[in-house]
Design a protein around this motif. Structure first.
Motif, PDB file in Angstrom:
ATOM      1  N   MET A 156      25.222 -38.342 -14.793  1.00  0.00           N
ATOM      2  CA  MET A 156      25.568 -37.903 -13.427  1.00  0.00           C
ATOM      3  C   MET A 156      25.109 -36.464 -13.232  1.00  0.00           C
ATOM      4  SD  MET A 156      27.082 -39.096 -10.701  1.00  0.00           S
ATOM      5  CE  MET A 156      27.775 -38.514  -9.175  1.00  0.00           C
ATOM      6  N   THR A 157      24.292 -36.216 -12.250  1.00  0.00           N
ATOM      7  CA  THR A 157      23.793 -34.859 -12.014  1.00  0.00           C
ATOM      8  C   THR A 157      24.783 -34.064 -11.179  1.00  0.00           C
ATOM      9  OG1 THR A 157      22.625 -35.573 -10.039  1.00  0.00           O
ATOM     10  CG2 THR A 157      21.411 -35.634 -12.122  1.00  0.00           C
ATOM     11  N   THR A 158      24.739 -32.765 -11.322  1.00  0.00           N
ATOM     12  CA  THR A 158      25.626 -31.894 -10.557  1.00  0.00           C
ATOM     13  C   THR A 158      24.949 -31.439  -9.288  1.00  0.00           C
ATOM     14  OG1 THR A 158      24.857 -29.865 -11.589  1.00  0.00           O
ATOM     15  CG2 THR A 158      26.587 -31.098 -12.749  1.00  0.00           C
ATOM     16  N   THR A 159      25.756 -30.905  -8.377  1.00  0.00           N
ATOM     17  CA  THR A 159      25.216 -30.380  -7.114  1.00  0.00           C
ATOM     18  C   THR A 159      24.238 -29.255  -7.394  1.00  0.00           C
ATOM     19  OG1 THR A 159      27.259 -30.968  -5.976  1.00  0.00           O
ATOM     20  CG2 THR A 159      25.815 -29.355  -4.901  1.00  0.00           C
ATOM     21  N   THR A 160      24.555 -28.415  -8.391  1.00  0.00           N
ATOM     22  CA  THR A 160      23.697 -27.285  -8.730  1.00  0.00           C
ATOM     23  C   THR A 160      22.313 -27.762  -9.150  1.00  0.00           C
ATOM     24  OG1 THR A 160      25.594 -25.965  -9.429  1.00  0.00           O
ATOM     25  CG2 THR A 160      23.430 -25.275 -10.201  1.00  0.00           C
ATOM     26  N   GLU A 161      22.254 -28.759  -9.998  1.00  0.00           N
ATOM     27  CA  GLU A 161      20.967 -29.297 -10.433  1.00  0.00           C
ATOM     28  C   GLU A 161      20.175 -29.822  -9.235  1.00  0.00           C
ATOM     29  OE1 GLU A 161      22.281 -32.248 -13.157  1.00  0.00           O
ATOM     30  OE2 GLU A 161      22.077 -30.951 -14.918  1.00  0.00           O
ATOM     31  N   THR A 162      20.859 -30.546  -8.381  1.00  0.00           N
ATOM     32  CA  THR A 162      20.189 -31.108  -7.209  1.00  0.00           C
ATOM     33  C   THR A 162      19.644 -30.007  -6.308  1.00  0.00           C
ATOM     34  OG1 THR A 162      21.622 -33.056  -7.264  1.00  0.00           O
ATOM     35  CG2 THR A 162      20.475 -32.591  -5.194  1.00  0.00           C
ATOM     36  N   GLU A 163      20.446 -28.982  -6.071  1.00  0.00           N
ATOM     37  CA  GLU A 163      20.008 -27.892  -5.198  1.00  0.00           C
ATOM     38  C   GLU A 163      18.817 -27.130  -5.793  1.00  0.00           C
ATOM     39  OE1 GLU A 163      20.707 -26.943  -2.123  1.00  0.00           O
ATOM     40  OE2 GLU A 163      21.891 -28.778  -1.987  1.00  0.00           O
ATOM     41  N   LEU A 164      18.818 -26.947  -7.113  1.00  0.00           N
ATOM     42  CA  LEU A 164      17.707 -26.236  -7.743  1.00  0.00           C
ATOM     43  C   LEU A 164      16.420 -27.050  -7.675  1.00  0.00           C
ATOM     44  CD1 LEU A 164      19.521 -24.667 -10.840  1.00  0.00           C
ATOM     45  CD2 LEU A 164      18.712 -23.490  -8.786  1.00  0.00           C
ATOM     46  N   VAL A 165      16.546 -28.364  -7.831  1.00  0.00           N
ATOM     47  CA  VAL A 165      15.361 -29.227  -7.689  1.00  0.00           C
ATOM     48  C   VAL A 165      14.897 -29.233  -6.236  1.00  0.00           C
ATOM     49  CG1 VAL A 165      14.524 -31.617  -7.815  1.00  0.00           C
ATOM     50  CG2 VAL A 165      15.888 -30.667  -9.685  1.00  0.00           C
TER      51      VAL A 165
END
Length: 402
Positions: free
Chosen positions: A1-10
């Protein structure tokens, strides 16, 4: 499960390096119409050894290149990488990390010189830099999009390649790096090319080094002083992006490239055919010799043993531009013999990193453009790694005449 932070950085990586849509995402080239859609596909691909967190270099507002459409050309993609002859690539070293450091030291000596030169040019803010996370550095020259009214499909390919080669020669001359040719790839023949997305995990590097490694953006100034230890430290985590990473499109580069495209050879002159015509695929399939199977190719192409040898190499697609040129050579030689498309696809199937959709697309594109068989001389010049030399009668005969 990815975090919001990872998604935002991508998402930030996509917004800064892929600002227009639609594009193809991941190794399987799924259509994505928004950064959010692409980010979901890309993050799902990060830990899948059969997939890649990639995005197309260009967007396709008028349709994909496989259908003969010119993408939105707004950047040039330059790849700096450890040469094929490097210690780390060979896989024969007892200490891979030490070999990586030695190879990366050599690469970064050259990358620092290139960065320092680019910082002195009139528009250093037009360049973007990304560390691949493993053993490469990606440099982009960004400019306003080139109108597709400036040429046909082949004119764009020929014009971009002409400009890229001139830019490479200019950098080599300005930096005095006579051997930069061994480290740099500016080939732009594939306008549907994919690239690694900034702020995504590099699974191969993570497995090789026993810790997570990421593809991360850096500035030209950072590259100008970078050492292997800096590369390691920066690629250990995703990176927050700010205004330093947002490029200013280079108007002059767009003007020069536009002229190159307008003056470039069109399909008729460059490929021996006419403009892109998908109907050629159907005609080719009807005329192909259905009796030729994969097992027959050794006989059908007996005068070109390098083609059969290519299908048996574990490193067939590990030599960047050389692999691209030889893939084109193999396909156009098979086209010349009337080999069925399905047989060509099967020929490549056993190779590492085989992607059926990509392979079929390449084959049908070359057929649609009416490509003539690539000459052996091109292999000798552009893909010498795959030439069998004395084991090939054509090569031996040419050397005897000389």
């Amino acid at each position: 499960m990815t975090t919001t932070t990872e998604t935002e950085l991508v998402l930030d990586g996509l917004r800064f390096w892929a600002g227009s849509w639609p594009r193809r995402a991941t190794k399987y080239q799924r259509w994505a119409t928004t950064p959010e859609e692409a980010a979901e596909l890309i993050l799902d691909a990060e830990d899948d050894p059969q997939n890649w967190p990639f995005i197309s270099v260009y967007s396709f507002p008028e349709g994909h290149t496989k259908d003969g459409n010119v993408p939105r050309i707004d950047r040039l993609f330059i790849d700096l990488d450890v040469p094929d002859t490097g210690e780390y690539r060979s896989g024969e070293q007892s200490d891979p990390t030490a070999a990586w450091i030695r190879d990366m030291s050599r690469l970064l000596v050259r990358a620092r010189k290139v960065a320092r030169f680019l910082l002195k040019t009139a528009s250093p803010e037009s360049w973007q830099v990304v560390l691949s996370g493993h053993k490469g550095i990606h440099i982009d020259l960004v400019f306003p999009p080139i109108s597709t009214a400036n040429g046909d499909f082949s004119q764009f390919i020929n014009g971009i390649n002409s400009y890229s080669m001139a830019l490479k020669d200019y950098i080599i001359e300005a930096t005095g790096l006579d051997d930069l040719e061994d480290y740099i790839d500016v080939d732009s023949s594939d306008l549907g090319r994919l690239r690694r997305v900034p702020n995504t995990k590099h699974l191969g590097a993570s497995q090789a080094f026993g810790e997570d490694r990421f593809c991360v953006p850096v500035t030209l100034k950072e590259l100008a002083t970078m050492r292997p230890r800096d590369y390691i430290e920066l690629t250990r985590q995703r990176r927050e992006l700010d205004s330093r990473f947002r490029p200013v499109p280079n108007e002059k580069a767009a003007e020069v490239l536009t002229q190159r495209i307008r003056n470039a050879p069109s399909s008729t002159r460059s490929t021996g055919g006419s403009s892109y015509d998908p109907n050629r695929v159907k005609a080719y399939e009807e005329a192909a010799n259905e009796n030729i199977g994969v097992d027959d190719l050794g006989f059908v192409l007996s005068d070109r043993p390098c083609v059969a040898a290519f299908s048996e190499r574990d490193d067939a697609f590990s030599h960047r531009a050389q692999s691209h040129y030889f893939e084109m050579y193999a396909i156009t030689q098979m086209m010349d013999k009337g080999v069925p498309i399905e047989t060509m696809v099967e020929f490549f199937r056993g190779l590492p990193d085989f992607d059926e959709d990509y392979t079929r697309e390449r084959i049908e594109t070359y057929i649609s453009l009416g490509y003539s068989p690539m000459k052996c001389e091109t292999v000798w010049q552009k893909a010498p790694t795959f030439c069998l030399q004395n084991s090939c009668g054509i090569w031996a005969g040419e050397r005897a005449r000389q």
